[in-house]
Design a protein around this motif. Structure first.
Motif, PDB file in Angstrom:
ATOM      1  N   TRP A 308      30.191 -21.869  -0.485  1.00 14.20           N
ATOM      2  CA  TRP A 308      31.475 -21.539  -1.112  1.00 14.20           C
ATOM      3  C   TRP A 308      31.947 -20.137  -0.749  1.00 14.20           C
ATOM      4  N   GLY A 309      31.046 -19.248  -0.333  1.00 14.12           N
ATOM      5  CA  GLY A 309      31.455 -17.903   0.090  1.00 14.12           C
ATOM      6  C   GLY A 309      32.435 -17.980   1.254  1.00 14.12           C
ATOM      7  N   ARG A 310      32.205 -18.946   2.146  1.00 17.18           N
ATOM      8  CA  ARG A 310      33.102 -19.102   3.286  1.00 17.18           C
ATOM      9  C   ARG A 310      34.463 -19.663   2.852  1.00 17.18           C
ATOM     10  N   LEU A 312      35.868 -18.857  -0.105  1.00  8.87           N
ATOM     11  CA  LEU A 312      36.550 -17.686  -0.659  1.00  8.87           C
ATOM     12  C   LEU A 312      37.028 -16.742   0.443  1.00  8.87           C
ATOM     13  N   SER A 313      36.191 -16.576   1.444  1.00  9.53           N
ATOM     14  CA  SER A 313      36.537 -15.713   2.566  1.00  9.53           C
ATOM     15  C   SER A 313      37.803 -16.236   3.261  1.00  9.53           C
ATOM     16  N   ALA A 314      37.933 -17.552   3.375  1.00 10.70           N
ATOM     17  CA  ALA A 314      39.125 -18.151   4.002  1.00 10.70           C
ATOM     18  C   ALA A 314      40.353 -17.978   3.115  1.00 10.70           C
ATOM     19  N   ILE A 315      40.184 -18.166   1.831  1.00  9.42           N
ATOM     20  CA  ILE A 315      41.316 -17.986   0.901  1.00  9.42           C
ATOM     21  C   ILE A 315      41.825 -16.550   0.984  1.00  9.42           C
ATOM     22  N   GLY A 316      40.890 -15.624   1.127  1.00  9.38           N
ATOM     23  CA  GLY A 316      41.237 -14.195   1.128  1.00  9.38           C
ATOM     24  C   GLY A 316      42.090 -13.755   2.302  1.00  9.38           C
TER      25      GLY A 316
ATOM     26  N   ASN B  45      40.733  -8.721   4.323  1.00 12.63           N
ATOM     27  CA  ASN B  45      40.525  -9.893   3.475  1.00 12.63           C
ATOM     28  C   ASN B  45      40.780  -9.480   2.029  1.00 12.63           C
ATOM     29  N   ARG B  46      41.514 -10.339   1.310  1.00 13.10           N
ATOM     30  CA  ARG B  46      41.831 -10.000  -0.082  1.00 13.10           C
ATOM     31  C   ARG B  46      40.662 -10.263  -1.010  1.00 13.10           C
ATOM     32  N   VAL B  47      39.686 -11.038  -0.529  1.00 16.79           N
ATOM     33  CA  VAL B  47      38.435 -11.187  -1.284  1.00 16.79           C
ATOM     34  C   VAL B  47      37.478 -10.148  -0.712  1.00 16.79           C
ATOM     35  N   CYS B  77      31.534 -11.466  -3.949  1.00 20.23           N
ATOM     36  CA  CYS B  77      31.719 -12.562  -4.910  1.00 20.23           C
ATOM     37  C   CYS B  77      30.592 -12.529  -5.941  1.00 20.23           C
ATOM     38  N   ILE B 112      26.856 -14.053   1.117  1.00 26.92           N
ATOM     39  CA  ILE B 112      27.851 -13.916   0.058  1.00 26.92           C
ATOM     40  C   ILE B 112      27.345 -14.641  -1.184  1.00 26.92           C
ATOM     41  N   MET B 222      37.318 -14.066   9.076  1.00 23.87           N
ATOM     42  CA  MET B 222      37.430 -12.683   8.624  1.00 23.87           C
ATOM     43  C   MET B 222      36.530 -12.462   7.416  1.00 23.87           C
ATOM     44  N   THR B 224      34.432 -10.512   4.206  1.00 32.58           N
ATOM     45  CA  THR B 224      34.703  -9.827   2.938  1.00 32.58           C
ATOM     46  C   THR B 224      34.155  -8.408   2.923  1.00 32.58           C
TER      47      THR B 224
END
Lengths: 389, 389
Positions: A308-310, A312-316, B45-47, B77, B112, B222, B224
């Motif tokens: 799931w870290g990846r 979140l990283s994509a969403i960011g 990255n926003r995260v 995270c 992460i 990209m 975090t």
């Protein structure tokens, strides 16, 4: 039944010798009317193949009497000669069938940068014309395959329970890679015997592709040849409600889009990326695409790792409205990320099956969008490093 | 010599036990002055990981007396507890060395979504402090490795030929995947003994990263945690011309960026994508990135297939100014595409070597940009489907 499920259409699929291996490579779909209404949606790639440039012009008239499609060569990046070849193909179809070439759409798929073997293609048009049949839909669907492992068709029939008043939307598709927004290396011909004008077809087709083919994103690459055509014969003499007709077109597009994802080159997982609670549909689509295109995530899914870290990283990397510490992510029903941090135990995620469902909750509104993609596999690399396409 | 090539710096790298395999995982870099100027560039990255949020605040003051870096965990995270851990790490460094915690930058890399083992990390700070040395640069560079196969350092020295007046910029980097614009999973610490104020450092660092690390795009993902820091001790007592200083910083960043590409996970080719004759630098960068991120092209390059159709297809997805029938593409010096169509014989392209050079000529102006990327390989898939990162 493919493109001949609807009344008023004949089709054929033959081996013209365009493909060196002798497989079927030329398809013809003919609208016998009484209506010849049509709409089309084409690749948004600015480098467009000759048949796309040609067919865009044809579709401006809103009338298509026949579609000729070939596999074994994309006729893209082939300069003025390539365009002449497309034109000559449409003329040959028109001459053979007694039609107007300006109403003959052309579609091609295969290698970019090679001229088509016109000495084989043009005689093939005559052969195909001789085999046109109201049962030719399957053969046409087979003739447009490239790296597809199976041919793809779908049909929706409405009404007619009382023996009359029914109408049908059917279609065929090819595509197994280069699936991306703005369509895919994807040729689709849809036919209907509903009695519908071209502007209604156009509206229904654009609405349908926007939420189906445009949200199928296998590998993020966009083709030069993508074409989706919808032809109406009016042969059923039924004019459906617009909403009911649009829904039938959407259902056929959705079915074909799912078949494309399931047959994507080298894939071992079909990944449904559902973005929920977005501030806008655009945000939801942008986030969905970003997740669907993340190579690291696609590798992780291939390895059955609920990483799931990846996600979140994509969403960011997007501009969508969200707060990092309010994001939630579920993989196959387990909320592995809550409030931007560790959620439920990732060991609970069962990833043994082909379909993987990722939900990204942006906690920023109430809009939603679903993007379909595949995992990234060594087989994808092998197929696409060996096959020049 | 890494971060200790410049005078005024000490460093250490130790195994604190953060990594389960016992490899080095904690690095400390200390600026002994007399100046403590610093600048930093962080992920867009926003995260953002906790150490990024912390260090962004530290850098606002323009002063950094020490940097503590760990591998074996990204502390991304990880919620409020993760931020508390970063804060506690800075406090421990400050207490141990008699510094102000608000001048201690923190950087982390690794998985992460996992909290750092603070019971190992905090004692490790004491151990590392005890080993600080003006020769500790290499050990620090080794301690920040994750999937890197080698540690990366670079040094540029200017002047001093007459025995005095010389100054140095040196640095270390880690990163082997997730390299993308807005930096990478990339930690970089640069040091200089030039006597330069923080606003000059900031200007030089932003200019340097914009055309080096920001144009290294291994897999489009990209991170975090990306962090690039530049610390100046002033120990040389030399204040260089701004332009000369900026060029030295750029050269070190360029060298480290090249090392990152050459060590990218699973890659077998380093691909230089040079976009020329663009209407603007932004156009050139957009086109370069689009080419560099095209999975199909990256597979083709892996298969040593000079598939220029995929280059054109990638260019076509951008908003850059160009006409499709004026595009030219060279691969390893052979103009395989001319005026949007077939050019020189593709059989002439020699792709046996690791470096592949693609030139995309937009014929729309005089601007240029170069993006570096890698091929897409089965090894990349294997590494990233097996290693949860």
């Amino acid at each position: 039944m493919s493109v001949t499920a609807a009344q008023g259409f004949t089709a054929a699929g033959i081996a013209a010798g365009i493909k060196e291996n002798g497989n079927p490579d030329l398809a013809l779909v003919v609208n016998n009317g009484p209506r010849l209404a049509a709409a089309g949606v084409f690749t948004s790639n600015r480098v467009k193949a000759a048949p796309v440039l040609w067919s865009e012009q044809v579709l401006k008239g809103g009338k298509v009497s026949a579609v000729v499609l070939n596999s074994g060569g994309a006729n893209a990046c082939t300069g003025p000669k390539g365009f002449q070849d497309t034109h000559a193909t449409a003329e040959r179809v028109a001459d053979t069938l007694g039609l107007n070439a300006a109403e003959v759409a052309v579609a091609s798929t295969g290698l970019i940068g090679l001229l088509l073997p016109m000495d084989k293609l043009l005689p093939g048009v005559g052969t195909a014309a001789g085999q046109l049949s109201p049962h030719g839909g399957e053969k046409a669907a087979i003739a447009i395959k490239t790296t597809d492992s199976v041919h793809k068709t779908a049909v929706v029939t409405k009404g007619g329970e009382d023996g009359k008043g029914g109408w049908t939307v059917g279609g065929m598709a090819k595509g197994a890679g280069m699936l991306a927004p703005g369509l895919a290396t994807m040729l689709v011909v849809l036919t209907t015997d509903a009695d519908v004008e071209s502007d209604v077809l156009d509206k229904a087709l654009r609405a349908a592709t926007r939420t189906t083919f445009d949200r199928v994103d296998s590998d993020g690459c966009m083709s030069t040849n993508d074409t989706v055509l919808l032809l109406a014969s009016g042969a059923s003499q039924v004019t459906p409600e617009h909403a009911e007709f649009a829904e039938a077109v959407r259902a056929v597009c959705d079915d074909l889009g799912q078949q494309l994802i399931r047959d994507a080159e080298g894939a071992s997982k079909d990944i449904k990326v559902e973005v929920v609670n977005a501030a806008s549909e655009d945000d939801a689509v942008e986030v969905g695409r970003s997740i669907a295109r993340n190579n690291l995530l696609k590798c992780a899914i291939h390895g059955e790792d609920p990483n799931w870290g990846r996600v979140l990283s994509a969403i960011g990397t997007t501009r969508a409205a969200f707060e990092p510490d309010r994001l939630n992510v579920a993989i196959n029903g387990v909320w592995v990320c809550k409030n931007g941090g560790v959620g439920e135990d990732r060991e609970k995620v069962d990833m043994r099956y082909r379909e993987v469902h990722i939900v990204a909750d942006l906690a920023a509104g109430s809009e939603t969008a679903t993007i379909w993609t595949n995992d990234l596999t060594a087989d994808y690399v092998h197929e696409n490093s060996a096959y020049s396409s």
